[in-house]
Design a protein around this motif. Structure first.
Motif, mmCIF file in Angstrom:
data_model
loop_
_atom_site.group_PDB
_atom_site.id
_atom_site.type_symbol
_atom_site.label_atom_id
_atom_site.label_comp_id
_atom_site.label_asym_id
_atom_site.label_seq_id
_atom_site.Cartn_x
_atom_site.Cartn_y
_atom_site.Cartn_z
ATOM 1 N N LEU A 1 0.791 -1.238 -0.018
ATOM 2 C CA LEU A 1 0.034 0.147 0.124
ATOM 3 C C LEU A 1 0.805 1.152 -0.051
ATOM 4 O O LEU A 1 0.186 2.573 -0.220
ATOM 5 N N ASP B 1 -8.590 -5.700 4.907
ATOM 6 C CA ASP B 1 -8.256 -6.730 4.119
ATOM 7 C C ASP B 1 -8.318 -8.184 4.544
ATOM 8 O O ASP B 1 -7.799 -8.632 5.773
ATOM 9 N N PRO C 1 -15.661 -1.103 2.911
ATOM 10 C CA PRO C 1 -14.806 -2.193 2.592
ATOM 11 C C PRO C 1 -15.302 -3.467 1.893
ATOM 12 O O PRO C 1 -16.803 -3.548 2.005
ATOM 13 N N TRP D 1 -7.721 0.136 4.121
ATOM 14 C CA TRP D 1 -7.276 -0.937 3.457
ATOM 15 C C TRP D 1 -6.829 -2.282 4.117
ATOM 16 O O TRP D 1 -7.218 -3.149 4.150
#
Lengths: 363, 573
Positions: B170, B230, B412, B226
């Motif tokens: 990222l 994840d 998300p 994120w």
């Protein structure tokens, strides 16, 4: 505080921005660097500020060589074209931030802050962020910040170019007032000749990295030394000429308009090809006020353009070269297009220039 | 004559009106049904019990140590990944903005590469190297550096592996945001500080940091959310005590265990809070936006040879670590029976042929290409239409429409997929029967903001007078759209489509949760299933992972070639 540039050059790779510049800026003067875009004036200013390094030559401030002195140690205040105000700091903070860097007492800092705000009339805006101010106000903050550190020199890089006409006029007055009050030596960069002519105590005109001429506004307008300068400052009529005779700084010349005997401080040789410059307002259309001794010549009348306080007349020589004539508050009625028209000019209004010119000059 | 003209203008007005009102209506309808409805259902179910409104699920959630530990772990992953990504991206951004040197474009293009490298694929490589009898331990044992194998992936160690994988995947997002923020700082602001004698550290602290903070927070929020949500990476690394894996495991018994709703609600709440903070910071920063740049000197300076060397050293150091997991996947994919040795003894390309010969990998490729293509087409059509309406038409509630289409950025994938299962079970869209419509819609909706932003940026950079002059010369709106607007926007549309397609191909959360039958598996679910298989499944999974990365990498290079742009600029539009 005086400044002296001695044979200063600045190169960016292969490009030479400043070429062998030698100029003197007098103490307390509001000195202008004037020239078209890309002539090297901003580079010169940045060299003096210490933001760029000199490729060769030297810069003196009060006879002290500052060529290699870091920017921060030159004690120079600067106003950038875009003002470079720190956008996250209020007006007050923008000024106090630089004062905090000075080794001065708290009371002195406060006094200087107050003084800077007062001189630029910014008291009412001190708690605003720069983004909440108008262009003129931002410009004043930049000026206040530059003056707060009591610099030896004030540098102004096209400070009015982002303002509208009305505001620009107001800010010219403001800068002149502040300069008058502080008596600080200032170097002001602009491409606006009106700004330079109306404000400057001295002007250096630059072209392609070189100094063309330095002098008072009047000197530059009335006695330009090159065709470029004559054309750059104000409007002019440029014509080729040849020296026929010279006697005691009086030169007999042959031009398309006829023979003239013209005084000049510059020296020319007999048979030398030169240029002459005649300002539009110096060409008169023959009328009852014609001076007896003034030489006259005939041109063909073209179009006229009425502009209120003045009127521009287009005239043509026998080879169809355009000559511009300007009259103020004229009651005179201009001849019809194509009519032969008698004109005259006073010899002292003809400026002899050492170089011949070709084609159009940039302005 | 007049009546013909009147009729044609009437016809046009009708078409124009249809476009102006039908598109926003359709978008709001689609987002309403496929975004707000599932999220709303989840929120409702989290606080409505058999007897009505209740907060019992949350009480139970916070009383259960397993869940609280997962929440804390996830927050720690989010926080640590953001911190590590900051340490990687800040120096890179400063180097990018402050220096110019040979090979800069190529270097900073490569630095963006990890963005298209799915971290969960990298996790397979990490397993090969860092498992108890993986390559690293075997190497250390064979050289007598250690006597017993180190449990790299056990307990807390797997936490660090997840953090590292997330940060290395990222950091380009943070780097792009920081670089943009630092580049936007007028160099004269620093020069002014130099003139006043402000020291380098003070300049960094008082001028650069405050002005770059909004850009940093915008990027950091994305990185945090994120990595916080994840699913793929912790799942494959084997670090299961995190919120996304808990939610993933709850899908099967959702009817019996309502705790999943509370957990999902918590994720939604946190996401909203963090995006709100980010938005507020950006809104406050608007006050800093001021005059346009005037005469600006070049900010980037040429560094000395030694500094250039250090820049290269640092950049390659980062690249080495960022690409290490994927390099190890590559090694695994070309290895022939790599077992109990620190390095493969034999190499083969047979694993690559398997992905076309075996059913599971081939289905994955075929399905993903199909799903991603349709969802990209959906994004392209709606993205351009919305961007056009926002920038060119003064439609009522234009700003609201702009905000609505950006909502998917904040939701998300795991939340949306979970919401779909809950909302559309026992309906014609039931993912258990056929997940294709929901997969395509979820891929499309979640990437719509990229396309809208991409097209909006292109339209904002193109003055409306270009279209007006075409119209003045008699071109119809449709002709102007085809001949003027589309060619000008091509670069932005290709870049936007590419991002949408790549991210759809790499989607993990929606794919893992929604595709329940093998015939509908997308690539990522195929990789995961192969990885869990006994025998040589993980090798085929590696080959499939490599194939996906090569496919995407090739596409991006191709697009860069078509656009004539540098790789880095492609991701910035």
């Amino acid at each position: 505080m005086s400044v002296f540039f001695q044979n200063v050059c600045k190169k960016y790779g292969k490009f030479q921005a400043v070429k062998d510049l030698t100029i003197k800026i007098e103490k307390g003067s509001l000195h202008f660097l004037l020239g078209p875009s890309g002539c090297g004036k901003t580079s010169t200013l940045r060299l003096l500020a210490g933001l760029e390094t000199v490729s060769s030559g030297k810069i003196f401030i009060d006879d002290v060589d500052v060529t290699n002195l870091p920017a921060a140690k030159r004690n120079i205040g600067m106003v950038f074209q875009n003002y470079a105000l720190w956008p996250h700091m209020t007006v007050k903070k923008n000024i106090s931030y630089v004062l905090d860097l000075q080794s001065i007492a708290e009371k002195e800092k406060q006094d200087r802050l107050e003084e800077a705000l007062a001189i630029t009339h910014l008291h009412a805006f001190q708690d605003r962020l720069p983004g909440q101010l108008s262009g003129g106000q931002q410009q004043r903050v930049a000026l206040a910040r530059a003056l707060a550190i009591r610099p030896k020199l004030l540098l102004l890089d096209e400070p009015l170019c982002n303002l509208d006409t009305q505001l620009r006029m107001e800010m010219r007055e403001n800068i002149l007032r502040i300069h008058e009050k502080t008596k600080i030596t200032a170097l002001y960069v602009t491409h606006d000749q009106k700004e330079a002519l109306s404000m400057g105590s001295a002007i250096t005109v630059m072209h392609e990295g070189r100094e063309i001429q330095t002098g008072t506004p009047k000197e530059l307008y009335l006695r330009p030394k090159t065709p470029f300068l004559a054309n750059f400052i104000g409007e002019t009529n440029l014509l080729p000429a040849k020296i026929l005779q010279k006697e005691n700084q009086h030169f007999s010349i042959q031009t398309e308009l006829g023979h003239f005997t013209v005084p000049s401080t510059q020296d020319f040789q007999v048979n030398q090809q030169i240029s002459i410059s005649i300002r539009p307002e110096c060409i008169k259309i023959a009328g009852p006020e014609k001076i007896k001794e003034a030489p006259s010549f005939t041109l063909e009348a073209g179009k006229s353009t009425y502009q209120g306080e003045c009127e521009t007349f287009q005239l043509y020589t026998s080879s169809k070269k355009s000559i511009k004539c300007l009259t103020f508050n004229s009651k005179f009625s201009f001849p019809k297009e194509g009519t032969p028209t008698d004109c005259w000019v006073q010899p002292q209004d003809i400026i002899l220039l050492p170089e011949t010119f070709s084609g159009e000059m940039g302005s | 004559m007049i009546s013909t003209h009147f009729r044609s203008s009437l016809k046009w007005d009708f078409k124009e009106g249809l476009f102006t009102y039908a598109v926003p209506f359709l978008v709001v309808l689609i987002l309403g049904v496929f975004l707000l409805l599932p999220v709303g259902t989840l929120v409702l179910k989290s606080c409505v019990g058999p007897t009505g409104f209740t907060l019992d699920y949350f009480k139970l959630l916070f009383e259960n140590k397993l869940y609280t530990a997962s929440i804390i772990n996830s927050l720690q992953i989010g926080l640590c990944s953001t911190v590590v990504a900051t340490f990687i991206s800040l120096p890179l951004s400063l180097i990018h903005v402050k220096f110019k040197f040979k090979g800069k474009s190529l270097l900073f293009g490569l630095i963006l590469l990890p963005m298209i490298m799915p971290p969960f694929v990298g996790a397979i490589g990490i397993q090969q190297f860092f498992s108890l009898y993986g390559a690293i331990n075997l190497f250390l044992l064979s050289h007598n550096i250690i006597s017993t194998p180190i449990a790299w992936l056990e307990n807390n160690n797997s936490f660090y592996i997840v953090v590292l994988l997330e940060a290395l995947h990222l950091y380009p997002i943070l780097y792009l945001n920081l670089t943009a923020a630092l580049s936007n700082i007028d160099p004269s602001l620093e020069e002014m500080a130099d003139l006043f004698g402000v020291s380098k550290i003070k300049k960094f602290k008082d001028i650069l940091i405050p002005l770059a903070t909004p850009g940093y927070i915008a990027g950091a929020t994305v990185v945090f959310i994120w990595s916080f949500t994840d699913l793929g990476t912790p799942l494959l690394v084997g670090y299961h005590d995190v919120v996304p894996v808990r939610i993933f495991n709850m899908v099967t018994d959702i009817q019996e265990n309502p705790m999943g709703f509370a957990l999902v609600f918590l994720v939604i709440l946190m996401t909203i809070v963090f995006f709100y903070i980010s938005r507020m910071t950006l809104r406050n920063s608007k006050k800093y936006e001021m005059m346009s740049k005037g005469h600006v000197t070049e900010a980037a300076k040429t560094p000395s040879t030694s500094v250039t060397f250090l820049i290269y050293l640092f950049s390659f150091f980062i690249l080495f670590f960022a690409l290490f997991p994927h390099a190890s996947v590559f090694l695994k994919s070309i290895s022939d029976n790599w077992f109990m040795t620190s390095f493969p003894e034999k190499f083969t390309l047979e694993n690559y042929s398997k992905i076309f010969l075996q059913d599971l990998p081939f289905i994955g490729i075929k399905n993903s290409l199909y799903y991603a293509s349709i969802s990209t087409l959906f994004d392209l059509v709606f993205g351009v239409a919305i961007a056009y309406l926002i920038t060119r038409k003064k439609i009522p509630f234009g700003a609201l429409l702009d905000s609505i289409v950006m909502i998917p950025l904040a939701i998300p994938g795991i939340v949306l997929a979970f919401g779909y299962i809950v909302t559309f079970s026992n309906t014609p869209l039931d993912p258990l029967l056929n997940p294709v419509p929901l997969l395509i819609i979820s891929y499309g909706i979640r990437r719509l903001p990229y396309m809208v932003r991409s097209a909006t940026a292109g339209l904002q950079q193109t003055h409306i007078s270009l279209e007006e002059s075409s119209t003045l010369f008699g071109a119809s709106h449709w002709h102007t759209l085809r001949k003027i607007i589309t060619p000008i926007l091509t670069a932005n549309l290709i870049a936007g489509s590419l991002l949408c397609f790549s991210y759809a191909m790499l989607d993990v959360s929606d794919s893992l949760l929604l595709a329940m039958k093998e015939q509908y598996f997308p690539i990522t679910k195929s990789i995961y299933t192969l990885y869990l298989e006994q025998g040589n499944g993980d090798v085929t999974a590696s080959a499939l992972g490599m194939f996906t990365m090569l496919l995407l990498g090739g596409m991006i290079l191709l697009a860069a070639g078509i656009l004539g742009k540098k790789l880095g600029e492609l991701f910035r539009s």
